[in-house]
Scaffold this active site. Structure first.
Site, PDB file in Angstrom:
ATOM      1  N   LYS A  45       0.837  -1.205   0.000  1.00 39.25           N
ATOM      2  CA  LYS A  45       0.000   0.000   0.000  1.00 39.25           C
ATOM      3  C   LYS A  45       0.873   1.257   0.000  1.00 39.25           C
ATOM      4  CE  LYS A  45      -0.422  -0.105   5.042  1.00 39.25           C
ATOM      5  NZ  LYS A  45      -1.272  -0.584   6.150  1.00 39.25           N
ATOM      6  N   ARG A 146     -11.897   1.215  14.400  1.00 35.99           N
ATOM      7  CA  ARG A 146     -11.486   1.961  13.208  1.00 35.99           C
ATOM      8  C   ARG A 146     -12.287   1.482  12.011  1.00 35.99           C
ATOM      9  NH1 ARG A 146      -5.246   1.901  11.208  1.00 35.99           N
ATOM     10  NH2 ARG A 146      -5.994  -0.131  10.502  1.00 35.99           N
ATOM     11  N   TYR A 292      15.609  30.567   7.599  1.00 37.11           N
ATOM     12  CA  TYR A 292      14.446  31.316   8.069  1.00 37.11           C
ATOM     13  C   TYR A 292      14.507  31.533   9.579  1.00 37.11           C
ATOM     14  CZ  TYR A 292      12.022  30.912   3.591  1.00 37.11           C
ATOM     15  OH  TYR A 292      11.669  31.033   2.282  1.00 37.11           O
ATOM     16  N   MET A 340      11.476  24.725   2.074  1.00 38.27           N
ATOM     17  CA  MET A 340      10.697  23.904   1.146  1.00 38.27           C
ATOM     18  C   MET A 340      11.586  23.075   0.228  1.00 38.27           C
ATOM     19  SD  MET A 340       7.808  25.130  -1.563  1.00 38.27           S
ATOM     20  CE  MET A 340       6.678  25.755  -0.349  1.00 38.27           C
TER      21      MET A 340
END
Ligand code: PLP
Length: 400
Positions: A45, A146, A292, A340
């Protein structure tokens, strides 16, 4: 005119080792079979946990996988195109509009609500499917709250009653999922086992004869602790037992607690290596602010290397000022915020460092090694999220 844009850089690449995947598969299958299981369902998956399902599923099928597990019908269709033979289990809730595609691609849906059966039977009817020709697997919610049929007599009876109305559907399997298999002393697992056993008993007492009972992920298989009870449970129901490892195929497992880590976990080999290269180097003065918000202040004059990867590639922002990468066989600490598309590392203590040098984010270099578990530790998550998170623009390259 549509202009094709391939939004993928060569800034970083993930090497996917076929021999490691195949070796892990072989080990896990032997481990399961020596414990009395018939086989394993190799879970591919989420794009094979980020490794690229287009390669990994066929590699596993060629290595002899008879069962593959995926999340959705869409994934199942993609895998079926590449792998004609194995059974493909869809492990999450079916949607009404997917029933026809599931049958057309010979997928094996997970079901637990009468409406799942109605959709499948309607689609099977349109295809004039023969008696019992569409296999379904019933999931029992044995305590995770779930998905799956609640493990109550009433809920299971209602499901079985609905199933009797649709002779085109065959109850081929019954399964459940454990919430805490890596906690070797978990009371929750013991309780889930009790409730699942009762549910399976109800299914067989109602006259159904599923061919397979499957329970347990990588941790359950590696730990081996509950395997005898599970195999016995399956055989008691006249069924074969299957185990469903995922992360272990890719060389990882959750950290075990409440007992010794099982030795089988140590023999697994990580399949993915993630690499980039130094884009640029710069000297900075003592007191310079890096990245940053200036979260790193150079304590002395130093050399910083720029890496052309960032959180858009799946290199988590949580790695800011935490952890390291490998350059020339040495650890280079991450300094400042991961942005990023860019990351900065301290290469002050790496002699001869040069632009273009290989940088290892996951994998070995010289005598050093970084695993997805290391990144997970620094980013406060689990290896699964690190591996699934390797970004779409990172090219996966087949390796021996
Ligand atoms: C993902 C999944 C697995 C595999 O789990 P791992 O921890 O990766 O081994 C097994 N069964 C089900 C139902 C799953 O969703």
């Amino acid at each position: 005119m549509k202009i094709p844009i391939k939004v993928r850089t060569l800034a970083s690449k993930a090497e996917i080792s076929r021999s490691c995947l195949v070796s892990n598969f072989g080990r896990l299958r032997s481990l399961a079979q020596s414990g009395g299981a018939r086989d394993i369902i190799a879970v591919v998956k989420a794009n094979a946990y980020g490794h690229g399902v287009d390669r990994c599923a066929p590699w596993l099928a060629e290595a002899g996988a008879r069962w593959l597990g995926v999340t959705s019908v869409a994934e199942g269709i993609a895998v079926r195109r590449l792998c004609p033979s194995p059974s493909i289990l869809i492990m999450t809730a079916l949607q009404a509009e997917e029933a026809d595609d599931a049958i057309a691609s010979r997928l094996t849906p997970t079901v637990w609500e009468p409406r799942h059966l109605e959709w499948l039977a309607a689609a099977a009817g349109q295809r004039a499917a023969a008696l019992g020709s569409v296999p379904v697997h019933l999931e029992i919610d044995s305590g995770m709250s779930r998905q799956g049929a609640p493990a109550t007599e009433g809920a299971i009876a209602a499901f079985l009653q609905a199933l009797r109305r649709f002779p085109a559907l065959e109850l081929e399997g019954v399964f459940t999922h454990f919430a805490a298999p890596e906690e070797l002393d978990a009371a929750q697992t013991a309780a889930q086992l009790v409730s699942f056993r009762r549910a399976v008993q109800q299914v067989t007492e109602a006259g159904f004869r599923p061919r397979f009972v499957h329970v347990g992920n990588s941790a359950t298989l590696l730990a081996q602790r509950d395997l005898p009870a599970l195999v016995q449970l399956a055989h008691g129901a006249g069924a074969e037992f299957l185990s469903r490892p995922g992360i272990a195929l890719y060389g990882y497992s959750l950290p075990f607690s409440g007992g010794d880590a099982p030795p089988a976990a140590a023999s697994l080999q990580p399949v993915l290596a993630w690499k980039t290269q130094i884009a640029s180097l710069r000297r900075i003065d003592a007191g310079a602010l890096v990245g940053y918000n200036g979260t790193f202040i150079a304590p002395r004059p130093m050399t910083i290397a720029l890496l052309p990867i960032g959180y858009a590639d799946g290199f988590s922002r949580k790695l800011s000022n935490r952890g390291h990468v490998l350059i020339r066989g040495q650890r280079a600490p991450i300094v400042g915020r991961v942005s990023m598309d860019l990351t900065t590392v301290d290469v002050q203590d790496i002699p001869g460092v040069a632009a273009g040098d290989e940088v290892v984010l996951i994998g070995g270099q010289g005598d050093e090694n970084i695993t997805a578990d290391d990144l997970a530790h620094w980013a406060e998550t689990i290896s699964y999220e690190i591996l699934c998170g390797v970004g779409a623009r990172v090219e996966r390259i087949a390796a021996p």
